[in-house]
Design a protein around this motif. Structure first.
Motif, mmCIF file in Angstrom:
data_model
loop_
_atom_site.group_PDB
_atom_site.id
_atom_site.type_symbol
_atom_site.label_atom_id
_atom_site.label_comp_id
_atom_site.label_asym_id
_atom_site.label_seq_id
_atom_site.Cartn_x
_atom_site.Cartn_y
_atom_site.Cartn_z
ATOM 1 N N PHE A 112 38.361 52.917 28.799
ATOM 2 C CA PHE A 112 37.570 53.048 30.020
ATOM 3 C C PHE A 112 36.884 51.727 30.361
ATOM 4 O O PHE A 112 36.875 51.294 31.516
ATOM 5 N N SER A 113 36.333 51.073 29.356
ATOM 6 C CA SER A 113 35.670 49.790 29.571
ATOM 7 C C SER A 113 36.676 48.708 29.949
ATOM 8 O O SER A 113 36.348 47.790 30.718
ATOM 9 N N THR A 114 37.893 48.815 29.427
ATOM 10 C CA THR A 114 38.954 47.881 29.806
ATOM 11 C C THR A 114 39.244 47.976 31.298
ATOM 12 O O THR A 114 39.372 46.961 31.994
ATOM 13 N N PHE A 115 39.335 49.207 31.788
ATOM 14 C CA PHE A 115 39.563 49.415 33.228
ATOM 15 C C PHE A 115 38.423 48.827 34.052
ATOM 16 O O PHE A 115 38.647 48.109 35.030
ATOM 17 N N ASN A 116 37.181 49.130 33.658
ATOM 18 C CA ASN A 116 36.020 48.622 34.392
ATOM 19 C C ASN A 116 35.966 47.099 34.392
ATOM 20 O O ASN A 116 35.676 46.472 35.409
ATOM 21 N N CYS A 117 36.242 46.511 33.225
ATOM 22 C CA CYS A 117 36.212 45.057 33.091
ATOM 23 C C CYS A 117 37.257 44.406 33.991
ATOM 24 O O CYS A 117 36.966 43.465 34.735
ATOM 25 N N ALA A 118 38.482 44.927 33.935
ATOM 26 C CA ALA A 118 39.569 44.353 34.734
ATOM 27 C C ALA A 118 39.306 44.527 36.223
ATOM 28 O O ALA A 118 39.554 43.617 37.023
ATOM 29 N N LEU A 119 38.788 45.704 36.608
ATOM 30 C CA LEU A 119 38.571 45.975 38.024
ATOM 31 C C LEU A 119 37.457 45.112 38.600
ATOM 32 O O LEU A 119 37.597 44.529 39.689
ATOM 33 N N LEU A 120 36.346 45.000 37.888
ATOM 34 C CA LEU A 120 35.244 44.188 38.416
ATOM 35 C C LEU A 120 35.605 42.704 38.403
ATOM 36 O O LEU A 120 35.221 41.959 39.312
ATOM 37 N N ALA A 121 36.377 42.276 37.390
ATOM 38 C CA ALA A 121 36.834 40.887 37.373
ATOM 39 C C ALA A 121 37.714 40.607 38.587
ATOM 40 O O ALA A 121 37.604 39.550 39.220
ATOM 41 N N SER A 122 38.575 41.561 38.930
ATOM 42 C CA SER A 122 39.426 41.394 40.107
ATOM 43 C C SER A 122 38.601 41.335 41.385
ATOM 44 O O SER A 122 38.837 40.486 42.252
ATOM 45 N N LEU A 123 37.621 42.236 41.494
ATOM 46 C CA LEU A 123 36.774 42.251 42.689
ATOM 47 C C LEU A 123 36.028 40.935 42.845
ATOM 48 O O LEU A 123 35.956 40.365 43.948
ATOM 49 N N ALA A 124 35.488 40.433 41.730
ATOM 50 C CA ALA A 124 34.759 39.166 41.780
ATOM 51 C C ALA A 124 35.698 38.007 42.125
ATOM 52 O O ALA A 124 35.352 37.129 42.924
ATOM 53 N N PHE A 125 36.891 38.013 41.538
ATOM 54 C CA PHE A 125 37.849 36.940 41.807
ATOM 55 C C PHE A 125 38.252 36.913 43.280
ATOM 56 O O PHE A 125 38.296 35.849 43.906
ATOM 57 N N ILE A 126 38.532 38.085 43.834
ATOM 58 C CA ILE A 126 38.948 38.148 45.237
ATOM 59 C C ILE A 126 37.810 37.732 46.165
ATOM 60 O O ILE A 126 38.028 37.049 47.177
ATOM 61 N N ALA A 127 36.581 38.108 45.808
ATOM 62 C CA ALA A 127 35.440 37.686 46.614
ATOM 63 C C ALA A 127 35.281 36.171 46.582
ATOM 64 O O ALA A 127 35.084 35.529 47.627
ATOM 65 N N ILE A 128 35.390 35.588 45.383
ATOM 66 C CA ILE A 128 35.266 34.131 45.248
ATOM 67 C C ILE A 128 36.413 33.427 45.967
ATOM 68 O O ILE A 128 36.210 32.446 46.694
ATOM 69 N N ALA A 129 37.622 33.947 45.795
ATOM 70 C CA ALA A 129 38.790 33.344 46.439
ATOM 71 C C ALA A 129 38.702 33.463 47.956
ATOM 72 O O ALA A 129 39.121 32.559 48.685
ATOM 73 N N GLY A 130 38.149 34.582 48.439
ATOM 74 C CA GLY A 130 38.004 34.756 49.880
ATOM 75 C C GLY A 130 37.031 33.753 50.473
ATOM 76 O O GLY A 130 37.275 33.203 51.554
ATOM 77 N N ILE A 131 35.922 33.527 49.774
ATOM 78 C CA ILE A 131 34.957 32.524 50.242
ATOM 79 C C ILE A 131 35.598 31.142 50.255
ATOM 80 O O ILE A 131 35.449 30.368 51.207
ATOM 81 N N ARG A 132 36.341 30.843 49.180
ATOM 82 C CA ARG A 132 36.987 29.536 49.096
ATOM 83 C C ARG A 132 38.044 29.376 50.195
ATOM 84 O O ARG A 132 38.161 28.309 50.800
ATOM 85 N N ALA A 133 38.809 30.439 50.452
ATOM 86 C CA ALA A 133 39.862 30.367 51.463
ATOM 87 C C ALA A 133 39.290 30.148 52.854
ATOM 88 O O ALA A 133 39.959 29.590 53.729
#
Length: 199
Positions: A112-133
């Motif tokens: 369960f924690s693996t899912f949460n970790c991967a999902l929030l990491a993805s959300l943060a990455f996409i947010a950061i990448a969107g700002i950069r883009a």
């Protein structure tokens, strides 16, 4: 936490992610083991050790996923350090904040924690990448398509990673005493402590 244990395990996990996990791809979705390791560490290690571990994972992921830069004549791949580092830190933070109400000795808790970790990491990455883009990149770091589509795809990857994580999570739980984690209570982060000298 004993870093001499974490670093070889990290190297093994990242090697398996690069060399073996693509063999388990289903419909273009590839499970990853690094969210499992990061979630496991964040469940037991001190806050500082978990965030340092997240940074180490992030540095590797940034190095392995170069961004498309603008060259003189043709675009070229350049390494951009930062997006995955911050994303992994966000994933570890999610587990750190939730571990106080989880029964950590359960393998399903690790999944369960693996899912949460991967999902929030993805959300943060996409947010950061969107700002950069928006101001620097000719194309977003997540590749083609919209950020919403990338997040949806990553959500499936996170779920698949959590399912695959059940067996290796059992293996990690069986080695718990080797890691020298700061927290040893079965559930709460403020429970019994062991190896107080280790972070």
């Amino acid at each position: 936490m004993r870093w001499w244990v974490f670093i070889p395990v990290l190297a093994l996990v990242l090697t398996m992610d690069a060399a073996f996990m693509p063999a388990f791809a289903i419909g273009g979705h590839v499970p990853q083991l690094w969210p499992l390791l990061l979630a496991f560490v964040a469940l037991y290690a001190s806050r500082g050790a978990a965030l340092w571990a997240a940074m180490m994972v992030g540095v590797w992921l940034d190095a392995m996923h170069p961004a498309l830069g603008v060259g003189g004549d043709t675009p070229r791949a350049v390494t951009v350090f930062g997006p995955h580092i911050l994303a992994c830190a966000a994933g570890a933070w999610c587990v750190l904040e939730s571990r106080t109400w989880l029964y950590r000795r359960n393998v399903l808790t690790v999944a369960f924690s693996t899912f949460n970790c991967a999902l929030l990491a993805s959300l943060a990455f996409i947010a950061i990448a969107g700002i950069r883009a928006a101001y620097a990149d000719p194309s977003p770091l997540w590749g083609g398509g919209s950020g919403a589509a990338a997040l949806g795809s990553d959500m499936v990857d996170a779920l698949y990673s959590a399912v695959i994580a059940i067996l290796p999570a059992w293996g990690l739980q069986s080695t718990l005493t080797v890691w020298g984690f700061a927290t040893a209570g079965p559930r709460f982060a403020g429970g019994n402590r062991m190896n107080r000298g280790n972070d």
